[in-house]
Structure formats: C-alpha cells, structure tokens
Design a protein around this motif. Sequence first.
Motif, PDB file in Angstrom:
ATOM      1  N   THR A   1      38.584  45.754  46.267  1.00 51.19           N
ATOM      2  CA  THR A   1      38.438  47.214  46.316  1.00 51.19           C
ATOM      3  C   THR A   1      39.621  47.939  45.673  1.00 51.19           C
ATOM      4  N   GLN A   2      40.606  47.180  45.192  1.00 53.39           N
ATOM      5  CA  GLN A   2      41.816  47.801  44.654  1.00 53.39           C
ATOM      6  C   GLN A   2      41.673  48.062  43.151  1.00 53.39           C
ATOM      7  N   PRO A   3      41.752  49.340  42.724  1.00 51.87           N
ATOM      8  CA  PRO A   3      41.545  49.692  41.315  1.00 51.87           C
ATOM      9  C   PRO A   3      42.462  48.941  40.342  1.00 51.87           C
ATOM     10  N   VAL A   4      43.726  48.736  40.722  1.00 52.90           N
ATOM     11  CA  VAL A   4      44.665  48.035  39.834  1.00 52.90           C
ATOM     12  C   VAL A   4      44.210  46.605  39.604  1.00 52.90           C
ATOM     13  N   PHE A   5      43.721  45.955  40.666  1.00 52.68           N
ATOM     14  CA  PHE A   5      43.237  44.585  40.524  1.00 52.68           C
ATOM     15  C   PHE A   5      41.959  44.541  39.694  1.00 52.68           C
ATOM     16  N   ILE A   6      41.095  45.509  39.880  1.00 51.16           N
ATOM     17  CA  ILE A   6      39.835  45.564  39.128  1.00 51.16           C
ATOM     18  C   ILE A   6      40.103  45.712  37.629  1.00 51.16           C
TER      19      ILE A   6
ATOM     20  N   LEU B   1      47.356  31.417  31.292  1.00 48.32           N
ATOM     21  CA  LEU B   1      48.560  31.646  32.095  1.00 48.32           C
ATOM     22  C   LEU B   1      48.844  33.139  32.215  1.00 48.32           C
ATOM     23  N   ASN B   2      48.784  33.848  31.100  1.00 52.68           N
ATOM     24  CA  ASN B   2      49.031  35.296  31.108  1.00 52.68           C
ATOM     25  C   ASN B   2      48.008  36.033  31.958  1.00 52.68           C
ATOM     26  N   ALA B   3      46.733  35.658  31.802  1.00 46.85           N
ATOM     27  CA  ALA B   3      45.664  36.334  32.541  1.00 46.85           C
ATOM     28  C   ALA B   3      45.836  36.151  34.048  1.00 46.85           C
ATOM     29  N   SER B   4      46.106  34.903  34.478  1.00 50.67           N
ATOM     30  CA  SER B   4      46.277  34.641  35.908  1.00 50.67           C
ATOM     31  C   SER B   4      47.499  35.353  36.469  1.00 50.67           C
ATOM     32  N   THR B   5      48.610  35.267  35.742  1.00 50.64           N
ATOM     33  CA  THR B   5      49.848  35.900  36.219  1.00 50.64           C
ATOM     34  C   THR B   5      49.685  37.414  36.281  1.00 50.64           C
ATOM     35  N   TYR B   6      49.023  37.991  35.281  1.00 54.94           N
ATOM     36  CA  TYR B   6      48.798  39.439  35.229  1.00 54.94           C
ATOM     37  C   TYR B   6      47.952  39.897  36.418  1.00 54.94           C
ATOM     38  N   MET B   7      46.901  39.116  36.744  1.00 54.36           N
ATOM     39  CA  MET B   7      46.048  39.482  37.871  1.00 54.36           C
ATOM     40  C   MET B   7      46.753  39.280  39.209  1.00 54.36           C
ATOM     41  N   ILE B   8      47.444  38.147  39.360  1.00 55.12           N
ATOM     42  CA  ILE B   8      48.140  37.851  40.616  1.00 55.12           C
ATOM     43  C   ILE B   8      49.238  38.878  40.892  1.00 55.12           C
ATOM     44  N   SER B   9      49.871  39.366  39.826  1.00 54.00           N
ATOM     45  CA  SER B   9      50.957  40.343  40.001  1.00 54.00           C
ATOM     46  C   SER B   9      50.470  41.641  40.634  1.00 54.00           C
ATOM     47  N   SER B  10      49.168  41.909  40.547  1.00 54.11           N
ATOM     48  CA  SER B  10      48.643  43.139  41.153  1.00 54.11           C
ATOM     49  C   SER B  10      48.334  42.955  42.639  1.00 54.11           C
ATOM     50  N   VAL B  11      48.199  41.682  43.075  1.00 55.12           N
ATOM     51  CA  VAL B  11      47.947  41.385  44.498  1.00 55.12           C
ATOM     52  C   VAL B  11      48.719  40.121  44.886  1.00 55.12           C
ATOM     53  N   PRO B  12      50.046  40.163  44.924  1.00 53.00           N
ATOM     54  CA  PRO B  12      50.854  38.967  45.150  1.00 53.00           C
ATOM     55  C   PRO B  12      50.613  38.265  46.478  1.00 53.00           C
ATOM     56  N   GLY B  13      50.032  38.947  47.449  1.00 54.20           N
ATOM     57  CA  GLY B  13      49.787  38.343  48.751  1.00 54.20           C
ATOM     58  C   GLY B  13      48.536  37.497  48.825  1.00 54.20           C
ATOM     59  N   SER B  14      47.715  37.491  47.768  1.00 54.35           N
ATOM     60  CA  SER B  14      46.457  36.725  47.766  1.00 54.35           C
ATOM     61  C   SER B  14      46.389  35.837  46.534  1.00 54.35           C
TER      62      SER B  14
ATOM     63  N   ALA C   1      43.080  35.349  44.192  1.00 51.55           N
ATOM     64  CA  ALA C   1      43.232  36.102  42.939  1.00 51.55           C
ATOM     65  C   ALA C   1      43.161  35.168  41.745  1.00 51.55           C
ATOM     66  N   ASN C   2      43.769  33.984  41.860  1.00 52.47           N
ATOM     67  CA  ASN C   2      43.725  33.046  40.749  1.00 52.47           C
ATOM     68  C   ASN C   2      42.323  32.504  40.524  1.00 52.47           C
ATOM     69  N   SER C   3      41.573  32.295  41.627  1.00 47.96           N
ATOM     70  CA  SER C   3      40.190  31.823  41.462  1.00 47.96           C
ATOM     71  C   SER C   3      39.354  32.881  40.743  1.00 47.96           C
ATOM     72  N   LEU C   4      39.621  34.155  41.045  1.00 50.24           N
ATOM     73  CA  LEU C   4      38.925  35.241  40.342  1.00 50.24           C
ATOM     74  C   LEU C   4      39.358  35.298  38.880  1.00 50.24           C
ATOM     75  N   ALA C   5      40.650  35.031  38.629  1.00 56.63           N
ATOM     76  CA  ALA C   5      41.138  34.993  37.251  1.00 56.63           C
ATOM     77  C   ALA C   5      40.439  33.887  36.486  1.00 56.63           C
TER      78      ALA C   5
ATOM     79  N   SER D   1      40.680  39.441  54.759  1.00 56.99           N
ATOM     80  CA  SER D   1      41.992  39.789  54.203  1.00 56.99           C
ATOM     81  C   SER D   1      42.076  39.468  52.715  1.00 56.99           C
ATOM     82  N   GLN D   2      41.305  38.464  52.275  1.00 59.24           N
ATOM     83  CA  GLN D   2      41.314  38.097  50.865  1.00 59.24           C
ATOM     84  C   GLN D   2      40.330  38.953  50.048  1.00 59.24           C
ATOM     85  N   LEU D   3      39.178  39.239  50.640  1.00 54.96           N
ATOM     86  CA  LEU D   3      38.153  39.994  49.921  1.00 54.96           C
ATOM     87  C   LEU D   3      38.545  41.453  49.672  1.00 54.96           C
ATOM     88  N   LYS D   4      39.481  41.975  50.474  1.00 50.27           N
ATOM     89  CA  LYS D   4      39.844  43.391  50.330  1.00 50.27           C
ATOM     90  C   LYS D   4      40.466  43.707  48.974  1.00 50.27           C
TER      91      LYS D   4
END
Length: 388
Positions: free
Chosen positions: A197-202, A307-320, A324-328, A191-194
């Motif tokens: 595959t999302q273009p917006v998150f990439i 802070l901006n980078a993490s928030t920007y990335m998390i906003s594209s996948v708020p459920g993870s 998402a923050n670890s990837l940020a 559920s987290q790894l999916k």
Amino acid sequence: MKKFAYIGCLGFIAVITTEFGVIGILPQLAEHYQISIDKAGYLLSAFALIIAMTGPFMTLLTSGFDRKKLMLAAIAIFLVTGVVSSFSPPFWLLMLVRVLPAFLQPVYIATALSVAISKADKKHENQLMGIVFSGVAIAMVTTVPFATWVASMYTFEYSFIIQTIVSIIALAAIYLSLPSMPVKEKKSYGSQLKILTQPVFITSTAMNFFMITAWFSTYSYFADYLNKAKGMDGTMISYMLFLFGIVGVFANWIAGKMLSKSIPKTTAFFLSGTLIMPVLLYVSGDHLISNMICIVIWGFMYSPSFLNASTYMISSVPGSMEFANSLATSFGNLGVTLGTTLGGWMIVSKGVAYNPWIGFVFGLLAFLMMIVRTVLERREKIMLPCQQ
C-alpha cells in the motif's frame, strides 16, 4: 559472513544457468522442434511468468521453513529440470519441466540473500548481496557461454547436461557447507503485505518492471540478434556471451561498491544503458571491433540490473527485505516475460534489428518512475514534521 554469500552465489549460478541457458540455443531449439523463434522464446518467458505470478506467494508461504532446506529443495528441482531436458523430450514436456523450478526460484533468491546478510554488519549488507547477485554475471561468463559453445560444436542437449552438472555442484555445496538455519521469528503475513500500500514501494516496483523489460526485449534474443543483425555465427556468439559475462562480473562488483554510497544514483547510472545501447548498436553496423566494444558496454550496463532493482526496491521498505526481494524477483521476471514477448513480436513483424528500440522506450518509463519516487519521498519528508 562471506562464506554464506559465496554459497548463495554458487546456487545463483545454477539458477541462472537453467533460466537463461536457453538464450544461446533458442535458434537450435526452434530448428529441432520445427517452431518459430518467438515460440521457442516461450521457454524463457513462461519460466519468467510463473515466477512473476507465484513468487511473493511462495516466499510468504515458505517464510517459516529452515533456510538450508529451502535452498536444497529449490536447487534439487533445477537439477531434475536439467536431467529431463537433456533427453530432448517433446516440446510440451520440455516446457513443463522448464517451468517447475520457477515456483521456487524467488524463494531461493530471497533465502540466499537473507542467509548472506544474517551475520553481517549493516554497512556490509549491499556488498554481500552483490556477491550473491554476482552469480548472474559469473554464469554469463562461464556456464552460459560454455553451454552455448558446446551446443554449437555438438547438439543442444549438451547445454542441458552442463546445467545439470552445475546444479549438482551447487546442491553439494549447500548441503555440505551450510548449517541448519531454522527461522527464529516468523513475521506475520499482514506486517509484510502492508508494503503493497506504500506509494514509494509501488513506484519502485514499476521502475524494476520497466527496467527489466527494457533490457530483455533484446537480451532474450541475444543469439538471434547477433546472428541476424550483426552477421555472427554460433561460435562467435558464444565468444560474445563470454565477453559479455566477463565484463558483467566486474560490473556487479563495481555496482555493489557504488550502491553502498548511493542507491538512486547507482541505479540511474546503470539504467542509462537502456538509452545508450540502442544508439551504439545502430551506429556500429556489422563492424566486428565496434560490435565488441558495444557488447562490453552492454554487458557492463546490463549485468547489475537485478542487483540494482532488488536493492532499489528493498531500500524503500528496509524492514521487509525477504518479501520485498521476492516482489523484486517477481516483477523483474514479469519484465522478462513482457520484454521477451515484445521482442518476439518485433522479430516477427519488423525484424530483430529493431528490438533495442523497445528497450529505449521502457528505459524512459523506468526513469520516469525514479523521478516519481523522488518526488514522493520529498513530499513525505515535508509532511512528516507537520504530522509530529
């Protein structure tokens, strides 16, 4: 609950003091170990590379552990690093103990953010995350410049002693103030790894990578840049780091407020600093007052970048959020690695005065990724009604 956010912030100060504390003493380390400044820069880039390579994996692996124990384990390793480094070991050993805490740094950040917002209303989450991330700016205004100043007065070993003391304080605060926080419901890996595959998150991830690369192509060599391009001595550089950090604390507070209103606009505003700063640093020459003004603007635009980078990335996948923050964190540190490496190459080949222009190029690439994400999101909104 703000108490949890402030504890996370204190631990973040210890993390940043260790990771970026070497920036102000790189010239001294290069001289002591009889190596070039770009090789000394490996102490920063290798740390960041380990984070980039292992961050998401370590976060997934530890996602079911008690959050308090994870935070304690992470800071304990930072403490060991400070102790060993303060004895000025051989360079290979210094490099080894420097990279060890990097394995748990993304785990600490993701866990601290999760703890900070665990009992908060949705509307307050960005502000609480801003408090945690303010640890970056606070370290830049207190421990990092102080350690640089002490090292300029005595020897670089004192810088590592200060890092050790900060880690002890953070460890005590977490142990005494945080309750046990076992994870009640562990999310499946699938559920987290999916989200990968999302273009917006990439595209959000690419924006993060390019933005951090842009900033760190020069910031990694802050001391060397101010010394060789601006003619400042070690003491003056420590004052400039202090000024840089003071502005950064204020900038993180402002960014937290702005992110609550608009994440894309806030991110774009602070990202514009990567395009503005090369021009300002070029025209300021070696005039002290002009350079102080530049450093104020630089500190303000740079400080909320994580802070901006993490928030920007998390906003594209708020459920993870945690993954998402670890990837940020990982891709941000990959940006630190690339920025430091390119900055070192530029110093050797052209001179440190040219480093800010690397930031200009990567800043443009980051803006391009923001535009691509906007287009993708608009396309998704158009397609969604059609699919229904």
